[in-house]
Design a protein around this motif. Structure first.
Motif, mmCIF file in Angstrom:
data_model
loop_
_atom_site.group_PDB
_atom_site.id
_atom_site.type_symbol
_atom_site.label_atom_id
_atom_site.label_comp_id
_atom_site.label_asym_id
_atom_site.label_seq_id
_atom_site.Cartn_x
_atom_site.Cartn_y
_atom_site.Cartn_z
ATOM 1 N N TYR A 1 0.820 -1.208 0.000
ATOM 2 C CA TYR A 1 0.000 0.000 0.000
ATOM 3 C C TYR A 1 0.856 1.260 0.000
ATOM 4 O O TYR A 1 0.490 2.267 -0.604
ATOM 5 C CB TYR A 1 -0.939 0.032 1.207
ATOM 6 N N ALA A 2 1.982 1.223 0.683
ATOM 7 C CA ALA A 2 2.852 2.398 0.766
ATOM 8 C C ALA A 2 3.523 2.699 -0.567
ATOM 9 O O ALA A 2 3.842 3.856 -0.851
ATOM 10 C CB ALA A 2 3.905 2.190 1.852
ATOM 11 N N LEU A 3 3.740 1.697 -1.380
ATOM 12 C CA LEU A 3 4.412 1.911 -2.658
ATOM 13 C C LEU A 3 3.483 2.465 -3.734
ATOM 14 O O LEU A 3 3.951 2.971 -4.754
ATOM 15 C CB LEU A 3 5.062 0.618 -3.133
ATOM 16 N N VAL A 4 2.169 2.402 -3.523
ATOM 17 C CA VAL A 4 1.215 2.898 -4.517
ATOM 18 C C VAL A 4 1.378 4.401 -4.758
ATOM 19 O O VAL A 4 1.496 4.829 -5.917
ATOM 20 C CB VAL A 4 -0.231 2.525 -4.129
ATOM 21 N N PRO A 5 1.404 5.265 -3.709
ATOM 22 C CA PRO A 5 1.567 6.701 -3.992
ATOM 23 C C PRO A 5 2.895 7.017 -4.670
ATOM 24 O O PRO A 5 2.971 7.888 -5.541
ATOM 25 C CB PRO A 5 1.493 7.374 -2.624
ATOM 26 N N LEU A 6 3.946 6.297 -4.297
ATOM 27 C CA LEU A 6 5.250 6.531 -4.923
ATOM 28 C C LEU A 6 5.215 6.144 -6.403
ATOM 29 O O LEU A 6 5.756 6.854 -7.255
ATOM 30 C CB LEU A 6 6.330 5.736 -4.184
ATOM 31 N N GLY A 7 4.544 5.050 -6.713
ATOM 32 C CA GLY A 7 4.398 4.645 -8.111
ATOM 33 C C GLY A 7 3.582 5.656 -8.902
ATOM 34 O O GLY A 7 3.885 5.940 -10.067
ATOM 35 N N LEU A 8 2.547 6.218 -8.288
ATOM 36 C CA LEU A 8 1.749 7.240 -8.965
ATOM 37 C C LEU A 8 2.568 8.497 -9.242
ATOM 38 O O LEU A 8 2.405 9.136 -10.286
ATOM 39 C CB LEU A 8 0.507 7.572 -8.140
ATOM 40 N N VAL A 9 3.456 8.856 -8.308
ATOM 41 C CA VAL A 9 4.317 10.031 -8.519
ATOM 42 C C VAL A 9 5.274 9.771 -9.671
ATOM 43 O O VAL A 9 5.461 10.616 -10.562
ATOM 44 C CB VAL A 9 5.094 10.365 -7.226
ATOM 45 N N LEU A 10 5.876 8.598 -9.691
ATOM 46 C CA LEU A 10 6.873 8.301 -10.711
ATOM 47 C C LEU A 10 6.267 8.147 -12.104
ATOM 48 O O LEU A 10 6.949 8.401 -13.097
ATOM 49 C CB LEU A 10 7.654 7.038 -10.326
ATOM 50 N N THR A 11 5.001 7.732 -12.200
ATOM 51 C CA THR A 11 4.376 7.615 -13.520
ATOM 52 C C THR A 11 3.821 8.937 -14.026
ATOM 53 O O THR A 11 3.441 9.031 -15.187
ATOM 54 C CB THR A 11 3.225 6.596 -13.490
ATOM 55 N N GLY A 12 3.722 9.924 -13.166
ATOM 56 C CA GLY A 12 3.193 11.219 -13.581
ATOM 57 C C GLY A 12 1.695 11.348 -13.389
ATOM 58 O O GLY A 12 1.101 12.361 -13.764
ATOM 59 N N ALA A 13 1.076 10.340 -12.811
ATOM 60 C CA ALA A 13 -0.371 10.376 -12.611
ATOM 61 C C ALA A 13 -0.765 11.449 -11.607
ATOM 62 O O ALA A 13 -1.812 12.083 -11.744
ATOM 63 C CB ALA A 13 -0.869 9.008 -12.146
ATOM 64 N N VAL A 14 0.066 11.685 -10.617
ATOM 65 C CA VAL A 14 -0.254 12.695 -9.609
ATOM 66 C C VAL A 14 -0.217 14.086 -10.229
ATOM 67 O O VAL A 14 -1.074 14.926 -9.952
ATOM 68 C CB VAL A 14 0.721 12.585 -8.416
ATOM 69 N N GLU A 15 0.774 14.324 -11.077
ATOM 70 C CA GLU A 15 0.864 15.627 -11.751
ATOM 71 C C GLU A 15 -0.363 15.849 -12.647
ATOM 72 O O GLU A 15 -0.949 16.928 -12.657
ATOM 73 C CB GLU A 15 2.136 15.684 -12.587
ATOM 74 N N TRP A 16 -0.763 14.807 -13.372
ATOM 75 C CA TRP A 16 -1.941 14.918 -14.229
ATOM 76 C C TRP A 16 -3.193 15.171 -13.399
ATOM 77 O O TRP A 16 -4.029 15.998 -13.729
ATOM 78 C CB TRP A 16 -2.107 13.639 -15.043
ATOM 79 N N LEU A 17 -3.325 14.439 -12.269
ATOM 80 C CA LEU A 17 -4.489 14.583 -11.415
ATOM 81 C C LEU A 17 -4.539 15.966 -10.783
ATOM 82 O O LEU A 17 -5.596 16.589 -10.725
ATOM 83 C CB LEU A 17 -4.489 13.499 -10.342
ATOM 84 N N ALA A 18 -3.379 16.459 -10.339
ATOM 85 C CA ALA A 18 -3.338 17.800 -9.747
ATOM 86 C C ALA A 18 -3.668 18.848 -10.798
ATOM 87 O O ALA A 18 -4.369 19.831 -10.520
ATOM 88 C CB ALA A 18 -1.973 18.056 -9.132
ATOM 89 N N GLY A 19 -3.201 18.656 -12.015
ATOM 90 C CA GLY A 19 -3.531 19.584 -13.091
ATOM 91 C C GLY A 19 -4.998 19.548 -13.446
ATOM 92 O O GLY A 19 -5.605 20.568 -13.781
ATOM 93 N N THR A 20 -5.600 18.374 -13.362
ATOM 94 C CA THR A 20 -7.018 18.236 -13.665
ATOM 95 C C THR A 20 -7.873 18.828 -12.553
ATOM 96 O O THR A 20 -8.896 19.453 -12.806
ATOM 97 C CB THR A 20 -7.370 16.755 -13.858
ATOM 98 N N ALA A 21 -7.459 18.648 -11.312
ATOM 99 C CA ALA A 21 -8.248 19.119 -10.179
ATOM 100 C C ALA A 21 -8.353 20.638 -10.145
ATOM 101 O O ALA A 21 -9.350 21.178 -9.671
ATOM 102 C CB ALA A 21 -7.646 18.609 -8.876
#
Length: 143
Positions: free
Chosen positions: A36-56
């Motif tokens: 579970y702890a590695l999921v947010p890190l994987g999202l950061v490294l794939t760029g999904a967090v940046e896309w989500l923050a840009g969408t929000a």
């Protein structure tokens, strides 16, 4: 940038909790916490967090979400009105096909229930027997 930092900190904290759990000899639970702890890190490294923050924080994206919600409301409203009227595409077709057929031709011979022993029903007297059951129920209740 802030969202990536928060996700990385959450991943580090989760891995720390996993290490403490493994120290207590609960390895299966520690492996789950680490996963579970590695999921947010994987999202950061794939760029999904940046896309989500840009969408929000994008007004165009929120307009798109609003339009999707409005279309869903229109679909739901039309379905509710259609059900209230008792109509629909499937029910009209069924009415046309069932009304055109004979009662015995609705079900294929293999799907029709066999008459019970001693009743001696024929295909033409089957609807009359169905009404006799209803009449018996009504007589039982005094109607």
């Amino acid at each position: 940038m802030l969202a990536e930092t928060i996700c990385s900190a959450a991943a580090a904290a989760g891995l720390g909790i996993a290490a403490l759990t493994a120290y207590r000899r609960r390895f299966l639970a520690a492996a789950r916490v680490a996963a579970y702890a590695l999921v947010p890190l994987g999202l950061v490294l794939t760029g999904a967090v940046e896309w989500l923050a840009g969408t929000a924080f994008s007004p165009v994206a929120w307009t798109g979400f609003g339009l999707l919600g409005a279309s869903w409301l229109v679909f739901a409203g039309t379905r509710a009105v259609e059900r209230r009227r008792g109509g629909g595409r499937g029910t009209r077709r069924e009415r046309r096909t069932v009304g055109a057929r004979q009662p015995d031709a609705v079900a294929p011979p293999a799907a029709r229930p066999a008459p019970a022993a001693g009743e001696g029903r024929t295909g033409s007297s089957a609807p009359a027997d169905d009404f006799s059951d209803i009449e018996a129920i009504l007589k039982k209740h005094g109607i």
